[in-house]
Design a protein around this motif. Sequence first.
Motif, PDB file in Angstrom:
ATOM      1  N   GLY A  64      39.963  34.597  32.117  1.00 48.55           N
ATOM      2  CA  GLY A  64      39.453  35.934  31.797  1.00 48.55           C
ATOM      3  C   GLY A  64      40.011  36.519  30.514  1.00 48.55           C
ATOM      4  O   GLY A  64      39.815  37.697  30.231  1.00 48.55           O
ATOM      5  N   SER A  67      37.283  37.460  25.056  1.00 50.54           N
ATOM      6  CA  SER A  67      36.659  38.780  25.210  1.00 50.54           C
ATOM      7  C   SER A  67      35.925  39.223  23.951  1.00 50.54           C
ATOM      8  O   SER A  67      36.195  40.291  23.420  1.00 50.54           O
ATOM      9  N   CYS A 162      37.790  39.654  33.322  1.00 54.42           N
ATOM     10  CA  CYS A 162      37.639  39.613  31.865  1.00 54.42           C
ATOM     11  C   CYS A 162      37.326  40.978  31.257  1.00 54.42           C
ATOM     12  O   CYS A 162      37.695  41.262  30.124  1.00 54.42           O
TER      13      CYS A 162
END
Length: 249
Positions: A64, A67, A162
């Motif tokens: 996660g 981004s 995330c």
Amino acid sequence: MDVKLRVWRQKNAGSHGTFEMYEAKDINPNMSFLEMLDVVNEGLTKAGKEPIAFDHDCREGICGMCSCVINGEPHGPEYKVATCQTYMRSFKDGETITVEPFRAKAFPLIKDLVVNRSAFDRIIAAGGFISASTGSAPDGNAMPVPKQDSDLAMDAAACIGCGACVAACKNASAMLFVSAKVSHLNILPQGKPEKDKRALAMVEQMDKEGFGSCTVTGSCEAVCPKGISLSFIAKMNRDYFVAMVKSGK
Ligand code: SF4
Ligand code: FES
């Protein structure tokens, strides 16, 4: 393939950010998006320039950390994949690709494409656990769990934290993340004793962190790399309402 990159560069939260153009040449279409950024950064470093800061860790869709918003979509154009699982073959040769950080008040920018998502950690610390005594592993049959419940809990537990759901939402709501984390424990018998306390504490912390409210547009579900269903939001709302009634709040 050759692509042009329009990348958000910002020294820190207090400075003014802007888009800068870069060229990525002779890129193998089977490279991941992050590998392509590595190549660009290698070139920048060799030229004595500051490399582009971006978050990553596992690079296999489980931690996660990655981004990026790619061409306006958190995690890019592919369905149910994280940025690290997005491959350059998803883009056209010669294309200009815009890369930005996840933008939300509750995710303050650190540098370039890196944002601070510790608000999620504080929500988990508020109630995303069970207070069971640890010890040796219990017998597998000691607490039977109906198959339907274990499947549902596993679906919720697939959330990798995330934050793409927040970045996609026009209100920067964290409801999909929080509902997944509340539900995967509340569904299981081990999580039931603290069900009410958990729902209240995690929702209250979410509100304190400054996330917006959910208006059920579904944009969160559409970008979620793990396909977390909006139905978990409905489930969390029910759990929260029951907890409120019981607590007399
Ligand atoms: S619900 Fe999906 S998009 Fe949101 S944090 Fe979890 S995995 Fe990421
Ligand atoms: S780097 Fe771990 S999910 Fe992308």
